[in-house]
Design an enzyme around this catalytic site. Structure first.
Site, PDB file in Angstrom:
ATOM      1  N   TRP A 107       0.864  -1.185   0.000  1.00 38.68           N
ATOM      2  CA  TRP A 107       0.000   0.000   0.000  1.00 38.68           C
ATOM      3  C   TRP A 107       0.895   1.228   0.000  1.00 38.68           C
ATOM      4  O   TRP A 107       1.733   1.408   0.881  1.00 38.68           O
ATOM      5  CB  TRP A 107      -0.922   0.040   1.219  1.00 38.68           C
ATOM      6  CG  TRP A 107      -1.666   1.347   1.296  1.00 38.68           C
ATOM      7  CD1 TRP A 107      -2.580   1.822   0.399  1.00 38.68           C
ATOM      8  CD2 TRP A 107      -1.511   2.364   2.295  1.00 38.68           C
ATOM      9  NE1 TRP A 107      -3.018   3.078   0.779  1.00 38.68           N
ATOM     10  CE2 TRP A 107      -2.380   3.431   1.938  1.00 38.68           C
ATOM     11  CE3 TRP A 107      -0.733   2.478   3.443  1.00 38.68           C
ATOM     12  CZ2 TRP A 107      -2.486   4.582   2.702  1.00 38.68           C
ATOM     13  CZ3 TRP A 107      -0.838   3.640   4.202  1.00 38.68           C
ATOM     14  CH2 TRP A 107      -1.716   4.678   3.837  1.00 38.68           C
ATOM     15  N   GLU A 142      -2.490  -2.646  -3.321  1.00 42.66           N
ATOM     16  CA  GLU A 142      -3.717  -2.129  -2.698  1.00 42.66           C
ATOM     17  C   GLU A 142      -4.038  -0.724  -3.178  1.00 42.66           C
ATOM     18  O   GLU A 142      -3.209   0.186  -3.110  1.00 42.66           O
ATOM     19  CB  GLU A 142      -3.542  -2.130  -1.172  1.00 42.66           C
ATOM     20  CG  GLU A 142      -4.739  -1.592  -0.416  1.00 42.66           C
ATOM     21  CD  GLU A 142      -4.533  -1.637   1.092  1.00 42.66           C
ATOM     22  OE1 GLU A 142      -5.423  -1.151   1.818  1.00 42.66           O
ATOM     23  OE2 GLU A 142      -3.477  -2.136   1.547  1.00 42.66           O
ATOM     24  N   LYS A 144      -6.531   2.895  -3.327  1.00 42.94           N
ATOM     25  CA  LYS A 144      -7.222   3.793  -2.402  1.00 42.94           C
ATOM     26  C   LYS A 144      -7.798   4.967  -3.173  1.00 42.94           C
ATOM     27  O   LYS A 144      -7.220   5.421  -4.163  1.00 42.94           O
ATOM     28  CB  LYS A 144      -6.276   4.286  -1.310  1.00 42.94           C
ATOM     29  CG  LYS A 144      -6.981   4.985  -0.150  1.00 42.94           C
ATOM     30  CD  LYS A 144      -6.062   5.167   1.051  1.00 42.94           C
ATOM     31  CE  LYS A 144      -6.828   5.738   2.230  1.00 42.94           C
ATOM     32  NZ  LYS A 144      -5.986   5.840   3.447  1.00 42.94           N
ATOM     33  N   ASP A 192      -9.678  -2.883  -0.028  1.00 43.63           N
ATOM     34  CA  ASP A 192      -9.904  -2.467   1.358  1.00 43.63           C
ATOM     35  C   ASP A 192     -11.306  -1.880   1.463  1.00 43.63           C
ATOM     36  O   ASP A 192     -11.673  -1.006   0.681  1.00 43.63           O
ATOM     37  CB  ASP A 192      -8.852  -1.444   1.776  1.00 43.63           C
ATOM     38  CG  ASP A 192      -8.925  -1.072   3.243  1.00 43.63           C
ATOM     39  OD1 ASP A 192      -9.983  -0.569   3.680  1.00 43.63           O
ATOM     40  OD2 ASP A 192      -7.921  -1.271   3.960  1.00 43.63           O
ATOM     41  N   HIS A 234     -11.635   1.988   1.352  1.00 43.76           N
ATOM     42  CA  HIS A 234     -10.864   2.761   0.378  1.00 43.76           C
ATOM     43  C   HIS A 234     -11.662   3.242  -0.828  1.00 43.76           C
ATOM     44  O   HIS A 234     -11.087   3.578  -1.856  1.00 43.76           O
ATOM     45  CB  HIS A 234      -9.663   1.940  -0.097  1.00 43.76           C
ATOM     46  CG  HIS A 234      -8.550   1.902   0.893  1.00 43.76           C
ATOM     47  ND1 HIS A 234      -7.273   1.490   0.573  1.00 43.76           N
ATOM     48  CD2 HIS A 234      -8.503   2.244   2.198  1.00 43.76           C
ATOM     49  CE1 HIS A 234      -6.503   1.561   1.648  1.00 43.76           C
ATOM     50  NE2 HIS A 234      -7.235   2.018   2.643  1.00 43.76           N
ATOM     51  N   HIS A 285      -8.973  -6.447   2.758  1.00 45.47           N
ATOM     52  CA  HIS A 285      -8.784  -5.801   4.046  1.00 45.47           C
ATOM     53  C   HIS A 285     -10.176  -5.439   4.557  1.00 45.47           C
ATOM     54  O   HIS A 285     -10.766  -4.453   4.112  1.00 45.47           O
ATOM     55  CB  HIS A 285      -7.903  -4.554   3.916  1.00 45.47           C
ATOM     56  CG  HIS A 285      -6.451  -4.865   3.986  1.00 45.47           C
ATOM     57  ND1 HIS A 285      -5.477  -3.891   4.055  1.00 45.47           N
ATOM     58  CD2 HIS A 285      -5.790  -6.052   4.023  1.00 45.47           C
ATOM     59  CE1 HIS A 285      -4.290  -4.457   4.124  1.00 45.47           C
ATOM     60  NE2 HIS A 285      -4.463  -5.767   4.092  1.00 45.47           N
ATOM     61  N   ASP A 342     -12.427   6.842   5.320  1.00 48.34           N
ATOM     62  CA  ASP A 342     -11.618   5.650   5.580  1.00 48.34           C
ATOM     63  C   ASP A 342     -11.077   5.689   7.005  1.00 48.34           C
ATOM     64  O   ASP A 342      -9.891   5.899   7.238  1.00 48.34           O
ATOM     65  CB  ASP A 342     -10.471   5.586   4.562  1.00 48.34           C
ATOM     66  CG  ASP A 342      -9.554   4.390   4.812  1.00 48.34           C
ATOM     67  OD1 ASP A 342     -10.056   3.352   5.252  1.00 48.34           O
ATOM     68  OD2 ASP A 342      -8.343   4.524   4.562  1.00 48.34           O
ATOM     69  N   ASP A 379     -11.416   3.224   9.415  1.00 50.47           N
ATOM     70  CA  ASP A 379     -10.957   1.937   9.930  1.00 50.47           C
ATOM     71  C   ASP A 379     -11.479   1.626  11.322  1.00 50.47           C
ATOM     72  O   ASP A 379     -10.719   1.359  12.250  1.00 50.47           O
ATOM     73  CB  ASP A 379      -9.429   1.870   9.904  1.00 50.47           C
ATOM     74  CG  ASP A 379      -8.885   1.757   8.489  1.00 50.47           C
ATOM     75  OD1 ASP A 379      -9.402   0.921   7.738  1.00 50.47           O
ATOM     76  OD2 ASP A 379      -7.961   2.508   8.131  1.00 50.47           O
ATOM     77  N   ASP A 420      -8.232  -4.913   8.907  1.00 50.49           N
ATOM     78  CA  ASP A 420      -7.458  -3.672   8.918  1.00 50.49           C
ATOM     79  C   ASP A 420      -8.268  -2.591   9.620  1.00 50.49           C
ATOM     80  O   ASP A 420      -9.083  -1.913   9.001  1.00 50.49           O
ATOM     81  CB  ASP A 420      -7.105  -3.252   7.493  1.00 50.49           C
ATOM     82  CG  ASP A 420      -6.225  -2.004   7.461  1.00 50.49           C
ATOM     83  OD1 ASP A 420      -5.838  -1.543   8.541  1.00 50.49           O
ATOM     84  OD2 ASP A 420      -5.941  -1.506   6.362  1.00 50.49           O
TER      85      ASP A 420
END
Length: 427
Positions: free
Chosen positions: A187, A228, A230, A261, A264, A288, A296, A298, A328
């Protein structure tokens, strides 16, 4: 009647309910027991890592909250993980970032080696846990302006290329030691806060840098390279070099694992809808699994509609052997071991729900054009006795049933983590 007897009785009744829909509950539990989720180390210390000169977290990352007791050393982190794994049914993996090596002194990112992770390799091998890995393209002076592998300065690009090459060698060593591939996820947070004059040039540099990183063919039975994407980040709100389209094309053209993800993408855009499309063109996916709230952010994974949809897509598409499931999130506002436990148990619970669907029946109804029955059965699944099957699974795996695990976390907090200060200590 003892609690174990109640769990057993409820499980038998639940099994009968599922059997009426043609679902073999014990087969579903067997399949679940064979699935390993990659638990992310960075929840345990707020993405601080163990570099000798570790600075402030930045470059598109932020951890909020000040709950006491974060891990400050590798030994503390391993102790916390030991407890978390004991509360989660099944055998699961550990996902390490490059900043979590055990360094006896200053070691820059382009100089890290297998020796700095030997403690982790030994610890996981002793416990039958397999490792995954990640280069760390953030929180470093050479990332201070928001660019690494796509940096216009060739010297800085080379520094980060060398970091990626070193990480691939470490991941391959981990895979060789554990007898199975270590997924190594790249990433790269590079991007602009405001509108760029050239979106093209940084992407050309990123692709060229990645090609250098991946130039050496490493055995796929030792390590798998993942990339990855985003949409945006803190400080890169207008433009991220490694967008979804960039990495989708890169993974397809270079035969890499694509990482999706859950946080993302746009707030109303979900990765569950992308799984079947992406797997038409890339060999494998890394997920993820996270929970973004408006951005984002998380958050700890909860038993949400999207979590269920992700697991349904994996099971309905028969993708279990092509999808690597990782977590994640990083929440410093609650007990960190509890965060691991809640998020991982929820991910497994959603997997179990998907495995308990009458998938073939639903898909046959769809092929027959009986969309009424398809919808009716899908809705019936929502109130099936999943909890009784989950409780039985936890008990059969020797982990706490229901919320019983919370008392163990509270005891550990009282005895161990509450005595830690916020200061780093020597590893």
């Amino acid at each position: 009647m003892s609690n174990a007897t109640k769990v057993a009785a409820a499980f038998e009744l639940a099994s009968e309910r599922y059997q009426a829909f043609g679902v073999d509950v014990r087969n579903a539990l067997q399949r679940l027991s064979e699935i390993s989720i990659s638990v992310h180390c960075w929840q345990g210390d707020d993405v601080a890592g163990f570099e000798a000169d570790a600075g402030t977290l930045g470059d598109g990352l932020a951890v909020t909250g000040n709950y006491p007791g974060r891990a400050r050393t590798a030994d503390e982190l391993r102790s916390d993980l030991e407890l978390a794994y004991s509360l989660i049914p099944g055998k699961h993996r550990l996902n390490l970032h490059a900043i979590y090596g055990e360094f006896s002194g200053p070691v820059d990112r382009n100089e890290i080696d297998v020796e700095h992770f030997q403690g982790w390799i030994d610890w996981t091998n002793d416990r039958g846990i397999k490792l995954d890995f990640n280069p760390s393209y953030f929180s470093h002076p050479n990332a201070s302006d928001g660019f690494t592998l796509s940096h216009p300065d060739a010297g800085i690009r080379q520094f980060w290329i060398d970091h990626g090459i070193a990480c691939r060698k470490i991941a391959a060593a981990m895979g060789a030691a554990q007898g199975g591939p270590c997924v190594n996820n790249f990433w790269v947070p590079d991007g602009f806060k405001d509108t760029p004059a050239s979106r093209k040039a940084p992407r050309e540099r990123l692709a060229a840098s990645l090609d250098e990183v991946f130039a050496e063919d490493l055995p796929r039975d030792q390590t798998l390279d993942a990339v990855e994407c985003k949409l945006f980040g803190i400080g890169s709100e207008s433009y991220v070099v490694g967008s979804h389209e960039f990495y989708m094309g890169y993974a397809m053209s270079r035969d890499k694992v694509l990482c999706l993800d859950a946080g993302h993408f746009h707030p109303t855009e979900v990765i569950s809808d992308k799984i079947s499309s992406a797997l038409m063109y890339v060999p494998e996916l890394l997920l993820h699994v996270s929970r973004g709230v408006r951005w984002d952010s998380d958050h700890v994974v909860t038993y949400s509609d999207e979590l269920q949809a992700i697991m349904q897509e994996i099971v309905r598409g028969d993708y279990l052997d092509r999808v690597h499931i990782g977590l994640d999130f990083f929440d410093a506002s609650i007990n960190r071991v509890a965060a691991w436990t809640i998020g991982t148990r929820n991910a497994l619970k959603a997997l179990l729900a998907a495995l308990l669907e009458p998938t073939e029946t639903l898909q046959q109804l769809e092929r027959d054009g009986d969309l009424t029955a398809r919808l009716a059965l899908m809705e019936e699944q929502k109130t099936m006795p999943l909890g009784a099957v989950w409780d039985h699974y936890c008990e059969s795996m020797g982990v706490p049933v229901g919320a019983e695990w919370l008392e163990k976390v509270r005891h550990y907090e009282s005895a161990v983590t509450s005595h830690r200060s916020d200061e780093s200590v020597a590893g």
